[in-house]
Motif scaffolding. Structure first.
Motif, short mmCIF file in Angstrom:
data_model
loop_
_atom_site.label_atom_id
_atom_site.label_comp_id
_atom_site.label_asym_id
_atom_site.label_seq_id
_atom_site.Cartn_x
_atom_site.Cartn_y
_atom_site.Cartn_z
N ASP A 213 9.72 2.86 9.09
CA ASP A 213 8.71 3.77 8.55
C ASP A 213 9.07 4.11 7.11
O ASP A 213 10.13 4.67 6.83
CB ASP A 213 8.68 5.05 9.40
CG ASP A 213 7.51 5.95 9.04
OD1 ASP A 213 7.09 5.96 7.88
OD2 ASP A 213 7.02 6.67 9.94
N GLU A 214 8.18 3.75 6.19
CA GLU A 214 8.44 3.98 4.77
C GLU A 214 8.70 5.46 4.47
O GLU A 214 9.54 5.80 3.63
CB GLU A 214 7.24 3.50 3.95
CG GLU A 214 7.44 3.60 2.46
CD GLU A 214 6.26 3.07 1.67
OE1 GLU A 214 5.94 3.65 0.61
OE2 GLU A 214 5.65 2.06 2.11
N GLU A 215 8.00 6.35 5.18
CA GLU A 215 8.18 7.78 4.94
C GLU A 215 9.55 8.27 5.37
O GLU A 215 10.08 9.23 4.81
CB GLU A 215 7.09 8.58 5.68
CG GLU A 215 5.68 8.35 5.15
CD GLU A 215 5.55 8.72 3.68
OE1 GLU A 215 6.09 9.79 3.29
OE2 GLU A 215 4.93 7.95 2.92
N GLU B 138 7.01 -1.47 -4.49
CA GLU B 138 6.62 -2.43 -3.45
C GLU B 138 7.63 -3.57 -3.39
O GLU B 138 8.00 -4.02 -2.30
CB GLU B 138 5.23 -2.99 -3.75
CG GLU B 138 4.08 -2.02 -3.51
CD GLU B 138 3.77 -1.83 -2.05
OE1 GLU B 138 3.75 -2.84 -1.31
OE2 GLU B 138 3.56 -0.68 -1.63
N LEU C 5 10.82 -2.23 -1.69
CA LEU C 5 10.68 -1.96 -0.26
C LEU C 5 10.37 -3.22 0.55
O LEU C 5 10.88 -3.39 1.66
CB LEU C 5 9.60 -0.91 -0.02
CG LEU C 5 9.93 0.51 -0.50
CD1 LEU C 5 8.74 1.43 -0.30
CD2 LEU C 5 11.15 1.08 0.23
N TYR C 6 9.52 -4.11 0.01
CA TYR C 6 9.03 -5.23 0.82
C TYR C 6 9.45 -6.60 0.29
O TYR C 6 9.10 -7.62 0.87
CB TYR C 6 7.50 -5.16 0.92
CG TYR C 6 7.05 -3.91 1.64
CD1 TYR C 6 7.09 -3.83 3.03
CD2 TYR C 6 6.60 -2.80 0.92
CE1 TYR C 6 6.69 -2.67 3.69
CE2 TYR C 6 6.20 -1.64 1.57
CZ TYR C 6 6.26 -1.58 2.96
OH TYR C 6 5.86 -0.45 3.61
N ILE D 17 12.89 -2.83 3.60
CA ILE D 17 12.35 -2.73 4.96
C ILE D 17 12.57 -4.01 5.77
O ILE D 17 13.07 -3.93 6.91
CB ILE D 17 10.86 -2.32 4.91
CG1 ILE D 17 10.76 -0.85 4.46
CG2 ILE D 17 10.17 -2.53 6.25
CD1 ILE D 17 9.34 -0.33 4.30
#
Length: 317
Positions: A24-26, A83, A86-87, A115
């Motif tokens: 979960d990014e949050e 982005e 994270l990805y 992530i």
């Protein structure tokens, strides 16, 4: 085929659970007021020379590649850059360089992303402790294949009227009963469905009789109150028509609206009338008034109970 507990019917992606645990990014970036150095604690704990971390090396090399100042708070970083962090950078390679006790190492490779890296580590680890650690940053999300229905698409293609089994179980008990009774069937379909519908109506009515008409069949058992769970078992027992059984119930009226109390009492009477003994631990006045015998335990219990019941009778008059 219609059971998500069976591999023949279960969705192959979520294996019948209905959801997937995903990063979960949050949770990974909870505080966007911080910088990347402090804001992403879940990624990169191994320490290099001078106390730096692998994560710091990755972030600084990617920032240098894209010309971004990562000393700014995360919320002020370019969206496209975040982005990439994270990805991942996809097929775009980054020049990485770090210094360790054995010297300086340089290499060029795409960055997997925070992530995807955490998800891979979670899948590959054999340590339960590390698995628990990664799951701190994960949350449940609906399965992308079945959208939470837990069944294969072939099973969900089978419909009664215009609804599949998942859509039916998402309806409340009363809505489902009304829907099934309103179906327009051909003569042939009526012959096939006659006994099935009789049984379904009987079972749904048992649930209505114990005040559970608002429930859906898809409701997880863990979300039921103690009283609701007991009343479901009561409905099951009435359907089995057993005799000579001793039933012991602990406050089955818990969570039940007062207007539905009579339904519960009538259900208990049905069990009694079938030739069973029903022992109920209860403080509800209506239940005490409807009982054949009352056993009281504790100091001044009888005195209090008599006063309560007399007061109830006086109010009725």
């Amino acid at each position: 085929m219609f059971s998500f507990n069976n591999p023949f019917g279960a969705c192959p992606t979520c294996t019948g659970i209905g959801y997937l645990m995903r990063m979960d990014e949050e949770l990974i970036v909870p505080d966007k007021e911080k910088t990347l150095y402090d804001g992403i604690k879940a990624f990169g704990a191994s320490t290099m020379k001078k106390g730096d971390t692998m994560a710091k090396m990755y972030f600084e090399s990617i920032a240098k590649h894209y010309g971004v100042d990562i000393k700014k708070p995360i919320k002020k970083l370019p969206k496209e850059f975040l982005e990439k962090i994270l990805y991942g950078t996809g097929n775009e390679s980054i020049d990485f360089e770090y210094e360790s006790s054995v010297g300086i190492r340089k290499f060029k490779t795409p960055f997997e992303g925070v992530i995807p890296t955490l998800e891979r580590r979670h899948n590959e680890t054999k340590s339960q402790g590390m698995r628990d650690f990664y799951e701190m940053y994960m949350s449940e999300s609906d399965c992308p294949t079945c959208s939470g229905a837990r069944l294969k698409k072939e099973v969900l293609s089978v419909k009664v009227g215009d609804k599949n089994i998942n859509e039916l179980t998402e309806m409340s008990i009363t809505s489902m009963k009304d829907y099934l009774n309103s179906l327009k069937l051909t003569q042939k379909e009526k012959m096939i469905a006659d006994q099935i519908f009789k049984e379904l109506n009987k079972r749904l009515q048992f649930l209505i009789d114990v005040g559970l008409e608002y429930l859906t069949l898809s409701r997880p058992a863990g979300t039921l109150s103690g009283g609701e769970a007991q009343r479901i078992r009561l409905a099951t027992q009435i359907g089995s028509s057993l005799t000579g059984v001793l039933y012991i119930l602990d406050e089955p009226s818990i969570g039940l609206h007062q207007r539905d109390n009579d339904k519960l009492i009538n259900t208990l009477k049905k069990l009694r009338d079938l030739g069973n003994t029903v022992l109920v631990v209860e403080h509800d006045e209506d239940t005490m008034l409807a009982s054949d015998q009352i056993i009281d335990i504790g100091p001044r219990t009888t005195e209090y109970m008599v006063e309560t019941l007399l007061h109830k009778e006086q109010r009725k008059k």
